[in-house]
Design a protein around this motif. Sequence first.
Motif, mmCIF file in Angstrom:
data_model
loop_
_atom_site.group_PDB
_atom_site.id
_atom_site.type_symbol
_atom_site.label_atom_id
_atom_site.label_comp_id
_atom_site.label_asym_id
_atom_site.label_seq_id
_atom_site.Cartn_x
_atom_site.Cartn_y
_atom_site.Cartn_z
ATOM 1 N N UNK A 96 -87.112 27.380 66.950
ATOM 2 C CA UNK A 96 -86.713 27.685 68.327
ATOM 3 C C UNK A 96 -87.947 28.007 69.160
ATOM 4 N N UNK A 97 -88.089 27.285 70.278
ATOM 5 C CA UNK A 97 -89.201 27.531 71.197
ATOM 6 C C UNK A 97 -88.669 28.258 72.422
ATOM 7 N N UNK A 98 -89.129 29.473 72.633
ATOM 8 C CA UNK A 98 -88.692 30.254 73.786
ATOM 9 C C UNK A 98 -89.589 30.027 74.987
ATOM 10 N N UNK A 115 -81.447 35.997 68.032
ATOM 11 C CA UNK A 115 -82.306 36.311 66.892
ATOM 12 C C UNK A 115 -81.475 36.933 65.771
ATOM 13 N N UNK A 116 -80.611 37.886 66.145
ATOM 14 C CA UNK A 116 -79.738 38.520 65.147
ATOM 15 C C UNK A 116 -78.784 37.513 64.508
ATOM 16 N N UNK A 117 -78.272 36.600 65.315
ATOM 17 C CA UNK A 117 -77.208 35.704 64.868
ATOM 18 C C UNK A 117 -77.706 34.534 64.015
ATOM 19 N N UNK A 118 -78.831 33.910 64.402
ATOM 20 C CA UNK A 118 -79.227 32.678 63.690
ATOM 21 C C UNK A 118 -80.661 32.640 63.161
ATOM 22 N N UNK A 119 -81.532 33.562 63.616
ATOM 23 C CA UNK A 119 -82.939 33.442 63.215
ATOM 24 C C UNK A 119 -83.199 34.128 61.874
ATOM 25 N N UNK A 126 -86.508 29.465 62.397
ATOM 26 C CA UNK A 126 -87.728 30.178 62.802
ATOM 27 C C UNK A 126 -87.779 30.295 64.322
ATOM 28 N N UNK A 127 -88.143 31.465 64.800
ATOM 29 C CA UNK A 127 -88.375 31.654 66.237
ATOM 30 C C UNK A 127 -89.858 31.933 66.443
ATOM 31 N N UNK A 149 -76.321 28.297 75.308
ATOM 32 C CA UNK A 149 -76.848 26.930 75.135
ATOM 33 C C UNK A 149 -77.664 26.771 73.839
ATOM 34 N N UNK A 150 -78.425 27.807 73.507
ATOM 35 C CA UNK A 150 -79.212 27.771 72.269
ATOM 36 C C UNK A 150 -78.292 27.729 71.053
ATOM 37 N N UNK A 151 -77.251 28.543 71.108
ATOM 38 C CA UNK A 151 -76.319 28.622 69.978
ATOM 39 C C UNK A 151 -75.557 27.307 69.807
#
Length: 230
Positions: free
Chosen positions: A108-110, A120-124, A82-83, A65-67
């Motif tokens: 991104x708010x976790x 994190x690896x893919x988009x942050x 940014x995370x 869903x985040x992606x």
Amino acid sequence: MKIDVLTLFPEMFEPINSSILGRAIKENHLDVNLINFRDFSKDASKHVDDTPYGGGAGMVIKPEPLYDAYLSIEDKENAEVIYMSPKGKLLTQNKVKELSSKEHLIIICGHYEGVDERIIEEIVDEEISIGDYVLTGGELPCMVLMDSVARNLNGVINSESVSDESFSNGLLEYPQYTRPEVFNGRKVPEVLLSGNHAKIDSWRKEKSLEITKERRNDLYEEYMKNEKNN
Ligand code: 4GN
């Protein structure tokens, strides 16, 4: 500047519509777009979290869903992603300045135990922390970051206020006074009434050094080290 926020709790962002941040948005210095990534869950019950592989307490935010929410953002080629995380690099005034020169941020708010590491690896691009403590979600840290960045955007506040404030020169700010001249028997320091601007500047510098040494010896030592080299 445009900021896209990926969050499960967009309603938490009401405070950004007040005060200086609110004005920055109304005057189009800042465009904040809140995206509820629950809307991108393909799950019938709109779940966005699941139990952690390997076991342990709590829930982890699923990557899809985040992606998908991230993919829905247009013109993101030059965006900085940014995370907000207690594991991130500490947010400092220098970092704030650097971020305020960007055209586009995606934040991104976790929640719960955090997001699947592969997001994190893919988009942050970077993980940022506002301090060494843990909160229930990334929304408050995100608002802290947005507020600090917004006040450095051109036109949001008087540029002199930005250059005089704490940290701008590596030191804490000198004390401020306004009318009345005497309050509960406490007088405003005489030098500030003198009209002698050279004297006022050196008093303020002295107070800045004094308060920084007393409260933040780390900043004081750093300042003195740089003084020596300049
Ligand atoms: C960031 C997020 C504190 C910060 C957070 C911080 C949500 N708490 N110091 N809470 O900037 C684990 C994963 C807690 C999400 C996170």
